[in-house]
Design a protein around this motif. Sequence first.
Motif, PDB file in Angstrom:
ATOM      1  N   VAL A 119       0.863  -1.065  -0.114  1.00  0.00           N
ATOM      2  CA  VAL A 119      -0.155   0.150   0.075  1.00  0.00           C
ATOM      3  C   VAL A 119       0.483   1.699  -0.400  1.00  0.00           C
ATOM      4  N   GLY A 120       0.470   2.518  -0.931  1.00  0.00           N
ATOM      5  CA  GLY A 120       1.292   3.141  -1.048  1.00  0.00           C
ATOM      6  C   GLY A 120       3.026   3.238  -2.387  1.00  0.00           C
ATOM      7  N   ARG A 121       2.860   1.921  -2.201  1.00  0.00           N
ATOM      8  CA  ARG A 121       4.468   1.586  -3.026  1.00  0.00           C
ATOM      9  C   ARG A 121       4.099   1.203  -3.969  1.00  0.00           C
ATOM     10  N   THR A 122       3.590   0.307  -4.490  1.00  0.00           N
ATOM     11  CA  THR A 122       3.192  -0.196  -5.610  1.00  0.00           C
ATOM     12  C   THR A 122       1.845  -0.382  -6.280  1.00  0.00           C
ATOM     13  N   THR A 123       0.587   0.091  -5.054  1.00  0.00           N
ATOM     14  CA  THR A 123      -0.310  -0.350  -5.196  1.00  0.00           C
ATOM     15  C   THR A 123      -0.659   1.179  -4.330  1.00  0.00           C
ATOM     16  N   GLY A 124      -2.192   1.461  -4.820  1.00  0.00           N
ATOM     17  CA  GLY A 124      -2.478   2.188  -4.643  1.00  0.00           C
ATOM     18  C   GLY A 124      -2.797   2.882  -2.638  1.00  0.00           C
ATOM     19  N   THR A 125      -3.362   4.026  -2.199  1.00  0.00           N
ATOM     20  CA  THR A 125      -3.455   4.533  -0.865  1.00  0.00           C
ATOM     21  C   THR A 125      -4.493   3.460  -0.174  1.00  0.00           C
ATOM     22  N   VAL A 126      -4.820   3.724   0.629  1.00  0.00           N
ATOM     23  CA  VAL A 126      -5.619   3.082   1.637  1.00  0.00           C
ATOM     24  C   VAL A 126      -6.827   3.978   1.997  1.00  0.00           C
ATOM     25  N   ASN A 127      -7.522   3.881   1.864  1.00  0.00           N
ATOM     26  CA  ASN A 127      -9.294   5.333   2.437  1.00  0.00           C
ATOM     27  C   ASN A 127      -9.880   4.367   3.518  1.00  0.00           C
ATOM     28  N   PRO A 128      -8.618   5.430   4.740  1.00  0.00           N
ATOM     29  CA  PRO A 128      -9.457   4.801   6.568  1.00  0.00           C
ATOM     30  C   PRO A 128     -10.820   5.703   6.681  1.00  0.00           C
ATOM     31  N   VAL A 129     -11.574   4.619   7.345  1.00  0.00           N
ATOM     32  CA  VAL A 129     -13.185   5.590   7.992  1.00  0.00           C
ATOM     33  C   VAL A 129     -13.095   5.412   8.873  1.00  0.00           C
ATOM     34  N   VAL A 130     -13.452   6.967   9.570  1.00  0.00           N
ATOM     35  CA  VAL A 130     -13.838   7.496  11.283  1.00  0.00           C
ATOM     36  C   VAL A 130     -14.795   8.439  11.146  1.00  0.00           C
ATOM     37  N   LEU A 131     -15.848   7.975  11.594  1.00  0.00           N
ATOM     38  CA  LEU A 131     -17.069   8.664  11.727  1.00  0.00           C
ATOM     39  C   LEU A 131     -16.605   9.159  14.063  1.00  0.00           C
ATOM     40  N   GLU A 132     -17.190  10.511  13.668  1.00  0.00           N
ATOM     41  CA  GLU A 132     -17.106  11.261  14.756  1.00  0.00           C
ATOM     42  C   GLU A 132     -17.998  11.607  15.518  1.00  0.00           C
ATOM     43  N   CYS A 133     -17.985  12.350  16.726  1.00  0.00           N
ATOM     44  CA  CYS A 133     -19.466  12.611  17.274  1.00  0.00           C
ATOM     45  C   CYS A 133     -18.430  13.829  18.714  1.00  0.00           C
ATOM     46  N   ASN A 134     -18.722  15.465  18.672  1.00  0.00           N
ATOM     47  CA  ASN A 134     -18.011  15.723  20.106  1.00  0.00           C
ATOM     48  C   ASN A 134     -18.565  15.330  21.190  1.00  0.00           C
ATOM     49  N   ASP A 135     -17.505  15.250  22.023  1.00  0.00           N
ATOM     50  CA  ASP A 135     -18.753  14.864  23.465  1.00  0.00           C
ATOM     51  C   ASP A 135     -18.087  15.769  24.287  1.00  0.00           C
ATOM     52  N   GLY A 136     -17.337  17.036  24.453  1.00  0.00           N
ATOM     53  CA  GLY A 136     -17.013  18.117  25.251  1.00  0.00           C
ATOM     54  C   GLY A 136     -18.070  17.659  26.248  1.00  0.00           C
ATOM     55  N   TYR A 137     -19.320  18.148  26.037  1.00  0.00           N
ATOM     56  CA  TYR A 137     -20.234  18.093  27.530  1.00  0.00           C
ATOM     57  C   TYR A 137     -19.568  17.896  28.731  1.00  0.00           C
TER      58      TYR A 137
END
Length: 350
Positions: A119-137
Amino acid sequence: MSSYPLSPSRRFDLICGSLEPGPTNSISDVNGVSVGHKTMRRGEVNTGFTALLPHPGNVFQEKLSAGVEIINGFGKSAGLIQVDELGTLETPILLTNTFAVGSGVNALIRQTIMKNPEVGRTTGTVNPVVLECNDGYLSDIQAMSLTESDAIAALDAASPEVEQGSVGAGAGMSAFGFKGGLGSASRVFELDGGRFVLGALVLANFGRSGDLILPDGRRPDPKELQSSEERGSVIVVLATDVPLESRQLKRVAKRAGAGLARLGAFYGNGSGDIALAFSTAQKVLHQEERDFVDRRCLNEDRIDILFRAAAETTQEAVLNAMIASPAMKGRNRHERPSLADWLQDTSNQL
């Protein structure tokens, strides 16, 4: 009382819809799907990572068809543009707080490179999926306490037993003025004589105090709750073993919004409401050598059963997240009561 699996909401006889739940009434009823958590409670920090593994193999080499629906785009998630464009999922999915998205992205990239050195050398890069919410309260989000190793710990902890409530990414979340968190639910149904499943995993951190509508029509009095505006966020991940192509999965993801609306949500300006759906029915090979590939997909005239399942599981998963979460005092002595306590008190008054 229902004879179906007793999810947190069903212990209070709160039934969402009419379809039958799966054996565990969780997203892991979709074969191969597993969920893990890393929870951090330290001082005023109440946060974590939740990892969803869509199948036990190499997700980069064996991608899955996926679709995403941005119900309201006030969010900072990673990877959604490529999912929407290419219609595939090629990493596990991480859920976390807004300021830990970068740590999650790096963890998924490193893990993918470890398993796929090309990955990133002889083939394409990777698409990481990270989803979020704001827990700041309820959590000191500025502490930026979560690291790549915490994300890896959540991935390593993944199992078919889906713990719900104030765990992992749900540790510091709020919903409708109550304590929010992680919830899950599933539905089973028949197509062409076969039995199929759709499951939901929800990170519930949305909803204005007093807007919550329970399946039996009750509405908690906002005067009993600390005020909260509709600017939190909710992440819905839907998994199914029905063969669907990415356009159909986007349509199914859109129906998560119906489940949120049943609860009283109106998708406020400051709320990041995102739904992602994927199918485990067939793999999309990274190293596909054929010019043409054959894939099954559902007859569009039969898709309504999945729309109903998406709405019902989303609604129930949010309630499960709230009911499974105990009352909490967090950052700066901010408090959120438990919906379970409110339901118990209400029952005792009858």
